[in-house]
Enzyme design. Structure first.
Site, PDB file in Angstrom:
ATOM      1  N   ASP A  81       9.324  -3.425  -1.717  1.00  0.00           N
ATOM      2  CA  ASP A  81       7.892  -3.674  -1.697  1.00  0.00           C
ATOM      3  C   ASP A  81       7.235  -4.090  -3.134  1.00  0.00           C
ATOM      4  O   ASP A  81       7.965  -3.351  -4.246  1.00  0.00           O
ATOM      5  CB  ASP A  81       7.143  -2.340  -1.501  1.00  0.00           C
ATOM      6  CG  ASP A  81       5.740  -2.477  -1.106  1.00  0.00           C
ATOM      7  OD1 ASP A  81       5.182  -3.631  -1.483  1.00  0.00           O
ATOM      8  OD2 ASP A  81       5.174  -1.555  -0.600  1.00  0.00           O
ATOM      9  N   ASP A  92       0.625  -8.658  -2.454  1.00  0.00           N
ATOM     10  CA  ASP A  92       1.647  -7.245  -1.985  1.00  0.00           C
ATOM     11  C   ASP A  92       2.257  -7.483  -0.723  1.00  0.00           C
ATOM     12  O   ASP A  92       1.803  -7.870  -0.064  1.00  0.00           O
ATOM     13  CB  ASP A  92       0.276  -6.279  -2.116  1.00  0.00           C
ATOM     14  CG  ASP A  92       1.104  -4.883  -1.854  1.00  0.00           C
ATOM     15  OD1 ASP A  92       2.353  -4.755  -1.910  1.00  0.00           O
ATOM     16  OD2 ASP A  92       0.546  -3.864  -1.613  1.00  0.00           O
ATOM     17  N   HIS A 164      -4.741  -1.999   2.687  1.00  0.00           N
ATOM     18  CA  HIS A 164      -5.713  -1.681   1.630  1.00  0.00           C
ATOM     19  C   HIS A 164      -6.531  -3.138   1.334  1.00  0.00           C
ATOM     20  O   HIS A 164      -5.530  -4.271   1.158  1.00  0.00           O
ATOM     21  CB  HIS A 164      -5.430  -1.270   0.552  1.00  0.00           C
ATOM     22  CG  HIS A 164      -4.122  -1.502  -0.031  1.00  0.00           C
ATOM     23  ND1 HIS A 164      -3.763  -2.493  -1.187  1.00  0.00           N
ATOM     24  CD2 HIS A 164      -2.792  -1.334   0.383  1.00  0.00           C
ATOM     25  CE1 HIS A 164      -2.793  -2.742  -1.326  1.00  0.00           C
ATOM     26  NE2 HIS A 164      -1.841  -2.286  -0.315  1.00  0.00           N
ATOM     27  N   HIS A 172      -5.808  -1.117  -5.011  1.00  0.00           N
ATOM     28  CA  HIS A 172      -6.185  -0.207  -3.871  1.00  0.00           C
ATOM     29  C   HIS A 172      -7.732  -0.388  -4.027  1.00  0.00           C
ATOM     30  O   HIS A 172      -8.454   0.650  -4.578  1.00  0.00           O
ATOM     31  CB  HIS A 172      -5.645   1.130  -3.767  1.00  0.00           C
ATOM     32  CG  HIS A 172      -4.313   0.951  -3.252  1.00  0.00           C
ATOM     33  ND1 HIS A 172      -4.052   1.516  -2.069  1.00  0.00           N
ATOM     34  CD2 HIS A 172      -3.201   0.479  -3.719  1.00  0.00           C
ATOM     35  CE1 HIS A 172      -2.541   1.419  -1.819  1.00  0.00           C
ATOM     36  NE2 HIS A 172      -2.129   0.576  -2.825  1.00  0.00           N
ATOM     37  N   GLU A 197       0.051  -3.426   6.104  1.00  0.00           N
ATOM     38  CA  GLU A 197       1.275  -2.894   6.074  1.00  0.00           C
ATOM     39  C   GLU A 197       1.885  -1.774   7.117  1.00  0.00           C
ATOM     40  O   GLU A 197       1.781  -0.340   6.732  1.00  0.00           O
ATOM     41  CB  GLU A 197       1.545  -2.501   4.505  1.00  0.00           C
ATOM     42  CG  GLU A 197       0.567  -1.442   3.997  1.00  0.00           C
ATOM     43  CD  GLU A 197       0.956  -1.037   2.420  1.00  0.00           C
ATOM     44  OE1 GLU A 197       2.280  -0.779   2.296  1.00  0.00           O
ATOM     45  OE2 GLU A 197       0.059  -1.113   1.574  1.00  0.00           O
ATOM     46  N   GLU A 290       4.846  -5.837   4.884  1.00  0.00           N
ATOM     47  CA  GLU A 290       3.808  -5.936   4.469  1.00  0.00           C
ATOM     48  C   GLU A 290       3.416  -7.504   3.961  1.00  0.00           C
ATOM     49  O   GLU A 290       4.396  -8.268   3.437  1.00  0.00           O
ATOM     50  CB  GLU A 290       3.460  -4.980   3.426  1.00  0.00           C
ATOM     51  CG  GLU A 290       2.275  -5.411   2.604  1.00  0.00           C
ATOM     52  CD  GLU A 290       2.245  -4.170   1.510  1.00  0.00           C
ATOM     53  OE1 GLU A 290       3.046  -3.752   0.994  1.00  0.00           O
ATOM     54  OE2 GLU A 290       0.724  -3.838   1.225  1.00  0.00           O
TER      55      GLU A 290
HETATM   56 MN    MN Z   1       3.274  -3.141  -1.038  1.00  0.00          MN
HETATM   57 MN    MN Z   2       0.104  -2.399  -0.104  1.00  0.00          MN
END
Ligand code: MN
Ligand code: MN
Length: 305
Positions: A81, A92, A164, A172, A197, A290
């Site tokens: 990640d 992300d 998020h 976030h 995600e 994600e």
């Molecule tokens: Mn992530």
């Molecule tokens: Mn994330």
């Protein structure tokens, strides 16, 4: 701003795909995270958060401490990640790879088949979410789509982990995207940047804090009597004020002893926030996939494809 989201997305997806090839028997986790973070910086982007490499029952929030000896074994379920940032616009993205190599050394064929299904389930969950995301849709509908897709595999999503919204320099932001129908009737809006995600598991679907603290974020200025702690806090304020940072980066700068004491004092005083690694409650395996998307009228644009 859209251009910056697109640019950070391209960088993050290229590095994700390159780094995925390193996920095999015998790879040290620290080599993987340092490769990813180095490539992000080389590309001209900033690191949006320390590269997370969470293995098997660990769902998220593990990154290598300095001198980490953790090694990937063939057949492990490895979640990579990572986040890149251009002008504060964050990409992300995460993928789960079953580590390549002689899997029979560590797992039975039945176990490997199960690992593959768990990985497929989070992919299916993400596909279902992406097909649902558009302006005006209720957030709970995305969660419902994820849950339905994962249920097809007789597996559970992780109920207490969420996607998020993203805002400039804010990983976030206000909105959470559930992986089940939580009856949140808030709707998505055109132009919002969202990280979706889904996590899938053969367990009950909840994660708890595990020992160790490897990732931190800055909270607020506090005075400290100890000079080193003060210096570490200034360093964090100057370099990592907005997005999470790795304890390893602080160790690289100040050494093991000083950084250890400072990070503990700063955490205790709540000048920084420590994130614990998150582990599936019953130590069942967890997969994650994600993407970052920009919400559009009739759908969404994936920046990290
Ligand atoms: Mn992530
Ligand atoms: Mn994330």
């Amino acid at each position: 701003m859209i251009e910056s989201y697109i640019e950070s997305g391209k960088i993050a997806s290229r590095i994700r795909d390159e780094a995925s090839k390193m996920i095999k028997d015998g790879t040290l986790v620290i080599d993987l995270v340092e490769y990813v973070e180095g490539e992000i910086l080389k590309s001209g982007a900033a690191i949006a958060f320390p590269c997370n490499v969470s293995i098997n029952e660990v769902a998220a929030h593990y990154t290598s401490p300095a001198n980490d000896k953790t090694m990937i074994q063939a057949g492990d379920m490895v979640k990579l990640d990572l986040g890149a940032m251009i002008d504060g616009c964050i990409a992300d993205t995460a993928v789960t790879i079953i580590a390549d190599g002689d899997v029979d050394k560590y797992y039975t064929q039945d176990e490997i088949n199960l690992h593959e299904e768990i990985v497929e389930a989070s992919s299916a969950g993400l596909e279902a979410a992406l097909a649902t995301a558009r302006a005006g849709v209720e957030i709970s509908k995305i969660g419902e789509a994820v849950h339905e897709a994962i249920k097809e595999y007789n597996l559970n999503p992780i109920y207490n982990l969420m996607g998020h919204s993203l805002e400039v320099n804010n990983l976030h932001a206000g909105i959470s995207i559930p992986n089940y129908n939580n009856h949140d009737d808030q709707t998505l809006e055109e132009g919002q940047a969202i990280a979706i995600e889904p996590f899938a598991t053969n367990g009950q679907g909840n994660v708890n804090d595990a020992p160790g603290k490897y990732i931190f974020s800055y909270r607020m200025h506090k005075p400290f009597r100890l000079k080193t702690t003060q210096r570490v806090l200034s360093y964090i304020e100057n370099n990592h004020r907005y997005v999470p940072f790795s304890g390893r980066w602080i160790t690289d700068e100040f050494g093991k002893r000083k950084s250890g004491i400072a990070l503990m004092q700063l955490s205790n005083a709540m000048a920084i926030y420590p994130y614990a690694p998150l582990k599936e409650k019953k130590n069942c395996f967890v997969s994650q996939k994600e993407h970052t998307v920009i919400i559009e009228k009739e759908g969404c644009m994936i920046t990290t494809l």
